[in-house]
Design a protein around this motif. Structure first.
Motif, mmCIF file in Angstrom:
data_model
loop_
_atom_site.group_PDB
_atom_site.id
_atom_site.type_symbol
_atom_site.label_atom_id
_atom_site.label_comp_id
_atom_site.label_asym_id
_atom_site.label_seq_id
_atom_site.Cartn_x
_atom_site.Cartn_y
_atom_site.Cartn_z
ATOM 1 N N GLU A 381 0.827 -1.205 0.000
ATOM 2 C CA GLU A 381 0.000 0.000 0.000
ATOM 3 C C GLU A 381 0.862 1.256 0.000
ATOM 4 O OE1 GLU A 381 -2.518 -0.733 3.350
ATOM 5 O OE2 GLU A 381 -3.984 -1.859 2.163
ATOM 6 N N LYS A 382 1.932 1.221 0.773
ATOM 7 C CA LYS A 382 2.838 2.370 0.809
ATOM 8 C C LYS A 382 3.514 2.582 -0.542
ATOM 9 C CE LYS A 382 4.377 1.870 5.596
ATOM 10 N NZ LYS A 382 5.479 1.342 6.412
ATOM 11 N N ASP A 383 4.021 1.502 -1.076
ATOM 12 C CA ASP A 383 4.872 1.641 -2.247
ATOM 13 C C ASP A 383 4.092 1.964 -3.512
ATOM 14 O OD1 ASP A 383 6.988 1.210 -0.639
ATOM 15 O OD2 ASP A 383 7.373 -0.855 -1.248
ATOM 16 N N GLU A 403 -4.707 1.365 -8.124
ATOM 17 C CA GLU A 403 -5.385 0.202 -7.545
ATOM 18 C C GLU A 403 -5.028 -1.080 -8.268
ATOM 19 O OE1 GLU A 403 -9.490 0.356 -6.351
ATOM 20 O OE2 GLU A 403 -9.113 2.352 -5.524
ATOM 21 N N LEU A 404 -4.876 -0.935 -9.585
ATOM 22 C CA LEU A 404 -4.458 -2.124 -10.343
ATOM 23 C C LEU A 404 -3.075 -2.588 -9.891
ATOM 24 C CD1 LEU A 404 -5.638 -1.342 -13.995
ATOM 25 C CD2 LEU A 404 -6.784 -2.643 -12.206
ATOM 26 N N LEU A 405 -2.161 -1.620 -9.752
ATOM 27 C CA LEU A 405 -0.814 -1.952 -9.254
ATOM 28 C C LEU A 405 -0.931 -2.723 -7.940
ATOM 29 C CD1 LEU A 405 1.537 1.188 -9.427
ATOM 30 C CD2 LEU A 405 1.914 -1.011 -10.532
ATOM 31 N N HIS A 406 -1.734 -2.153 -7.063
ATOM 32 C CA HIS A 406 -1.924 -2.729 -5.743
ATOM 33 C C HIS A 406 -2.473 -4.153 -5.837
ATOM 34 C CE1 HIS A 406 -4.605 -3.536 -2.257
ATOM 35 N NE2 HIS A 406 -3.547 -3.107 -1.574
ATOM 36 N N ASP A 407 -3.515 -4.316 -6.626
ATOM 37 C CA ASP A 407 -4.169 -5.622 -6.699
ATOM 38 C C ASP A 407 -3.252 -6.677 -7.317
ATOM 39 O OD1 ASP A 407 -6.230 -4.289 -5.613
ATOM 40 O OD2 ASP A 407 -7.642 -4.547 -7.272
ATOM 41 N N ILE A 408 -2.500 -6.259 -8.316
ATOM 42 C CA ILE A 408 -1.599 -7.225 -8.957
ATOM 43 C C ILE A 408 -0.500 -7.654 -7.989
ATOM 44 C CG2 ILE A 408 0.094 -7.535 -10.812
ATOM 45 C CD1 ILE A 408 -1.690 -5.634 -12.501
ATOM 46 N N LEU A 409 0.057 -6.690 -7.273
ATOM 47 C CA LEU A 409 1.109 -7.048 -6.323
ATOM 48 C C LEU A 409 0.563 -7.922 -5.197
ATOM 49 C CD1 LEU A 409 3.034 -3.644 -6.169
ATOM 50 C CD2 LEU A 409 3.872 -5.793 -7.163
ATOM 51 N N MET A 410 -0.636 -7.604 -4.745
ATOM 52 C CA MET A 410 -1.251 -8.422 -3.690
ATOM 53 C C MET A 410 -1.513 -9.844 -4.198
ATOM 54 S SD MET A 410 -1.632 -6.853 -0.816
ATOM 55 C CE MET A 410 -2.918 -7.779 0.023
ATOM 56 N N THR A 411 -1.970 -9.935 -5.424
ATOM 57 C CA THR A 411 -2.258 -11.260 -5.974
ATOM 58 C C THR A 411 -0.959 -12.028 -6.209
ATOM 59 O OG1 THR A 411 -4.201 -10.293 -7.031
ATOM 60 C CG2 THR A 411 -3.551 -12.496 -7.756
ATOM 61 N N GLY A 424 10.822 -2.662 -4.857
ATOM 62 C CA GLY A 424 11.501 -2.719 -6.148
ATOM 63 C C GLY A 424 10.637 -3.460 -7.157
ATOM 64 N N MET A 425 9.836 -4.415 -6.648
ATOM 65 C CA MET A 425 8.939 -5.125 -7.558
ATOM 66 C C MET A 425 7.932 -4.148 -8.170
ATOM 67 S SD MET A 425 7.948 -8.648 -5.676
ATOM 68 C CE MET A 425 9.141 -9.884 -5.192
ATOM 69 N N ASN A 426 7.551 -3.158 -7.371
ATOM 70 C CA ASN A 426 6.605 -2.167 -7.889
ATOM 71 C C ASN A 426 7.178 -1.445 -9.102
ATOM 72 O OD1 ASN A 426 8.542 -1.054 -6.134
ATOM 73 N ND2 ASN A 426 7.280 0.730 -5.690
ATOM 74 N N SER B 9 -5.833 4.371 6.139
ATOM 75 C CA SER B 9 -5.444 3.879 7.457
ATOM 76 C C SER B 9 -3.949 3.595 7.553
ATOM 77 C CB SER B 9 -6.218 2.611 7.761
ATOM 78 O OG SER B 9 -5.947 1.667 6.753
ATOM 79 N N TYR B 10 -3.254 3.618 6.423
ATOM 80 C CA TYR B 10 -1.833 3.294 6.522
ATOM 81 C C TYR B 10 -0.988 4.556 6.412
ATOM 82 C CZ TYR B 10 -2.512 3.550 1.506
ATOM 83 O OH TYR B 10 -2.854 3.952 0.254
ATOM 84 N N GLY B 11 0.197 4.478 6.942
ATOM 85 C CA GLY B 11 1.103 5.606 6.830
ATOM 86 C C GLY B 11 2.160 5.328 5.788
ATOM 87 N N MET B 12 2.941 6.312 5.505
ATOM 88 C CA MET B 12 4.012 6.098 4.556
ATOM 89 C C MET B 12 5.302 5.848 5.336
ATOM 90 S SD MET B 12 2.101 6.326 2.069
ATOM 91 C CE MET B 12 3.208 6.226 0.687
ATOM 92 N N CYS B 13 6.384 5.810 4.609
ATOM 93 C CA CYS B 13 7.648 5.574 5.292
ATOM 94 C C CYS B 13 8.014 6.736 6.198
ATOM 95 C CB CYS B 13 8.732 5.289 4.265
ATOM 96 S SG CYS B 13 8.764 3.546 3.900
#
Lengths: 665, 208
Positions: A381-383, A403-411, A424-426, B9-13
């Motif tokens: 989520e951060k990255d 969101e797509l980035l997020h979902d793909i990385l989560m999957t 780095g994967m991001n 709900s999350y923070g950053m670095c």
């Protein structure tokens, strides 16, 4: 206000760097401005101000001239720190303001393009490399003359376009200081300040190996120094900063017979015959028409190998990448028909969504009990929020592509939980998603990409370390002088290429260049380690600057860091392939490459050879990861390539297991 | 501290790169690529009428600590800023191991400043200022809470670190002629005995 005297002023100076978008959203591919040489109480200052920023308070009163990674920025000391009032600071041009004190200068490169436009590159003592300034209406020579009034400039012997600031060189090279501290920690040497004597009398095996390498390179260096005035083949019309491939060419110029037999027992049996790097032709990208003609009536690619070679030579047109990458990243098998691809897509779609459902349907209670999952989720989520946000595709609040980035990385985390998500994967996913512009396709292509690169992300980093170590080993063979220099300066771990290798040059080239470079590398043609050769070509192109500037560990790191977005891709690819061709030629000739080099570059061929020459060889493990064992195999007297005989009992394998020198008696 | 962070709900670095940018560039750029490897920043400051160039390394997220490069990172650093995020308790919890690491590989005289960043987000505070102060006291660090967003204390954090280093040079703890300490005398007015015009390099790191 501090009084300033203008010593030199020249307009129509341009930076051709990465494309930028100005505040009105117009893309600029060059930034025009004026170069000044001024003198104030702080000394003589060289300054570049982009057009459009002339009127901003350039803060001659400032006490803060800054060199900031890529740029040197000044601002008014009394400026209000309230963030709103600094909104002007958001101009993208701001990072193209540069200024530095003349006494911080280490050297200057001045090139001419074929059109007669000269450009100058300033390199500072701390390794900072400014972008090239193109003098469209001339004036670079005047500026050089002006600078020469205040600093002692000397042309480099090895590169007539490099001017070394003699005053800037430390009277006692700092390497001595650094080396001394390291050596003292090792308690290897008696007290003494002469690093050369340390070098010679060191009892450590690595030193011994290095020393022998340096013997070998005497020839290279002699040949190198003999070429004072090479024609400027490195200059070209493309504009941009041309990495100095001349030095690369120079170092290979002439036939260097490395046969050496002398009374201390060394005998170099192999002969390195690096003439100049062979000419390599590269092509335009594959067009749609050309692409369509590659398929038979069932939609099957007729000759996959030649398609790969063609992609290696020129890449794909932008519109073809969506299709082409699916083959390159093993989403579609190369021998698939159109019909089978429809089936694959359908099946992969189902597979993807069922994996996606797995993490989406996790309850809070479940997550509470899975620390690893929760940590990765929060890291993703951060990255995601800081992945290529300057690219249009990911700009703006609430951008759906994030969101797509997020979902793909989560999957992917569910798909490969052992590896999970590592920073780095991001970066690697971003271009894939942009090209595919489709969640499922991007996921499966990312899977293919991670199959290639996933090893880089293991937490112990053993793979990336080994890659960097291999890089140094290759460099020892190709340019031992530079390899030795890096070792002397605590840089043999090649850490300065960490980011380059970890995310496959993603941050080092413009977005379009990254797409081309990646597809070139993904063809696995002409070898799987082509990325190593790309790194080597870059490094060798910087040899003169690094060595003549006497850069130490920190400066080398900073200098390589600063090369991002400054290296031209096409010439680089040609040089990297040239290196390959020479290595290959040597591998195929008698006696072949040193085993350790061979095992990095040609692991499969290597295995075959070992089997032929060593009866007791039953090790089938990955040759690149077992360099030390391949090195020890060279003790076999029946295997004769690249060996230096020595009649004393010497240790020859250095810390990287990269010995080329082996005792046989 | 990222704009987004306040909505979700999350923070950053912890904000190492933001702190650096605020210090060298005087701007807050909430969205930037995550740091891989090392980024550099530098700025001239004046202490006691002496111009000092601070060279700052913005290093690594935690993943690279295993790279065994710590030695090159810490070598030649006269100071370090150790940064945690006051809104993320776990970043504070990591400090001990990070500090051990820094101490193990660096010059024992290296000045270390502890920074509790994102103090503008007081509503989401998870680490009390007193805790930071206590940790700093216990380990002999200088302490400050900062906000890279509002620039609060950012100047002070870097400059106080530099001042501390400068003080050590004056006391003779750091030998400015020995570059291993991360200090270089400027060429124009080099005068090793009084440490005139030293350039010091400060290094900062933190956990993410």
């Amino acid at each position: 206000m501090i009084e300033e005297k203008i010593l030199f002023e020249r307009g129509n100076v341009y930076i051709h760097e990465r494309p930028v978008t100005d505040s009105k959203g117009t893309a600029l591919d060059e930034i025009g401005g004026t170069i000044f040489l001024v003198e104030n109480e702080r000394g003589k200052i060289l300054r570049f101000i982009p057009l459009g920023l002339e009127n901003t308070n350039y803060a001659v009163t400032d006490e803060w001239a800054m060199v900031n990674g890529h740029s040197v920025i000044s601002y008014n000391k009394n400026g209000n720190s309230d963030s709103e009032s600094l909104s002007f600071n958001n101009s993208p041009l701001l990072k193209y303001r540069f200024q530095f004190r003349l006494h911080d200068l280490r050297n200057i490169r001045r090139h001419h393009t074929l059109h007669g436009i000269a450009h100058m590159i300033f390199i500072l003592k701390d390794g900072t490399t400014l972008p090239a300034f193109y003098f469209h209406l001339g004036g670079s020579k005047n500026l050089l003359q002006q600078i020469a009034q205040y600093l002692r400039l000397e042309k480099s012997i090895q590169d007539s376009r490099l001017y070394i600031i003699k005053d800037a060189l430390p009277s006692e090279p700092k390497e001595n200081v650094q080396a001394a501290s390291t050596f003292d920690q090792l308690h290897l040497f008696d007290n003494g300040n002469d690093s050369m004597s340390r070098f010679k009398f060191g009892h450590d095996s690595r030193r011994t190996t290095m020393e022998r390498f340096s013997k070998v390179t005497h020839f290279l260096r002699d040949a190198f120094l003999g070429q004072n005035d090479i024609t400027s083949t490195g200059d070209n019309e493309d504009g941009g900063i041309t990495p100095d491939f001349n030095s690369l060419l120079e170092s290979f110029n002439g036939s260097c017979d490395l046969r050496e037999s002398n009374n201390d027992g060394f005998e170099v049996i192999y002969k390195v015959d690096f003439k100049k790097l062979p000419d390599v032709t590269r092509c335009a990208p594959i067009t749609i028409k050309e692409w369509q003609a590659l398929f038979d009536k069932n939609g099957k690619i007729m000759d996959p190998d030649s398609v790969k070679v063609r992609i290696f030579r020129g890449g794909l047109e932008n519109s073809l990448r969506k299709d082409g990458w699916k083959f390159l990243l093993n989403y579609y098998p190369w021998d698939s028909t159109e019909k089978s691809r429809i089936d694959i897509t359908k099946q992969k779609q189902n597979e993807y969504f069922s994996m996606k459902l797995q993490w989406r349907s996790m309850t809070e209670q479940q997550k509470q009990r899975n620390n690893l999952f929760r940590d990765r989720e929060s890291l993703i989520e951060k990255d995601v929020m800081r992945t290529d946000r300057t690219l249009e595709y990911f700009q703006g609040e609430g951008n759906i592509h994030l969101e797509l980035l997020h979902d793909i990385l989560m999957t992917y985390n569910m798909y490969n939980f052992d590896l999970g998500y590592v920073q780095g994967m991001n970066d690697l996913l971003s271009p894939v998603l942009i090209v595919m512009d489709n969640e499922v396709d991007a996921f499966w292509c990312f899977v293919g990409l991670m199959d290639r690169m996933g090893d880089n992300f293991h937490m112990d980093q053993s793979h990336i370390k080994r890659q960097l170590s291999n890089l140094h080993t290759l460099l020892q063979f190709i340019d031992a002088e530079l390899a030795n220099y890096l070792a002397e300066n605590n840089s043999s771990n090649m850490y300065f290429f960490f980011r380059w290798m970890l995310i496959c040059f993603k941050r080092e080239f413009s977005f379009q260049d990254v797409l081309l470079l990646w597809e070139v590398i993904w063809t696995n043609y002409p070898c799987k380690n082509f990325d190593l050769l790309v790194c080597l070509a870059i490094l060798i192109s910087q040899k003169t600057v690094i060595m003549e500037s006497q850069f130490g560990c920190n400066e080398i790191l900073k200098h390589i860091n600063d090369l991002s977005f400054k290296v031209q891709l096409e010439p680089l690819l040609r040089q990297a392939e040239g290196l390959y061709i020479l290595l290959k030629k040597h591998e195929e000739s008698t006696p072949g490459l040193p085993p350790v080099i061979s095992s990095i570059m040609f692991p499969n061929m290597k295995k075959k050879k070992i089997r032929n020459f060593n009866d007791d060889d039953d090790d089938e493990s990955d040759a690149t990861s077992t360099i030390s064992s391949t090195s020890s195999r060279t003790h076999s007297p029946s295997y004769g390539p690249v060996r230096v005989r020595h009649h004393t009992d010497s240790h020859t394998i250095n810390e990287n297991d990269s010995a080329v020198v082996t005792h046989t008696s | 501290m990222l704009e987004k962070a306040t909505d979700r709900s999350y923070g950053m670095c912890v904000g190492k790169s933001c702190l650096l940018l605020q210090f060298t560039d005087k701007r807050f750029q909430p969205v930037h690529d995550l740091t891989i490897g090392v980024e550099f920043g530098a700025r001239m400051i004046t202490i006691d009428g002496k111009q000092i160039k601070l060279q700052i390394w913005d290093t690594v997220n935690i993943i690279e600590m295993s790279f065994n490069l710590c030695i090159s990172y810490y070598r030649g650093a006269a100071g370090a800023l150790l940064v945690y995020d006051i809104t993320q308790r776990h970043t504070f919890n990591h400090l001990t191991s990070w500090l051990e690491d820094a101490r193990q590989h660096s010059n024992s005289n290296m000045v270390i400043m502890l920074i509790g960043n994102k103090c503008d987000l007081f509503a989401r505070r998870e680490v009390q200022k007193e805790e930071g102060e206590a940790f700093a006291r216990e380990h002999g660090l200088i302490f400050m809470e900062t906000s890279a967003k509002t620039a609060a204390n950012v100047e002070e954090a870097f400059i106080n670190t530099a001042r501390e280093i400068y003080g050590k040079i004056q006391e003779g703890v750091f030998d400015p002629t020995n570059e291993v300490n991360g200090i270089k005398i400027g060429p124009q007015h080099a005068n090793p005995r009084t440490g005139e015009r030293p350039s010091s390099s400060a290094e900062k790191g933190g956990c993410c």
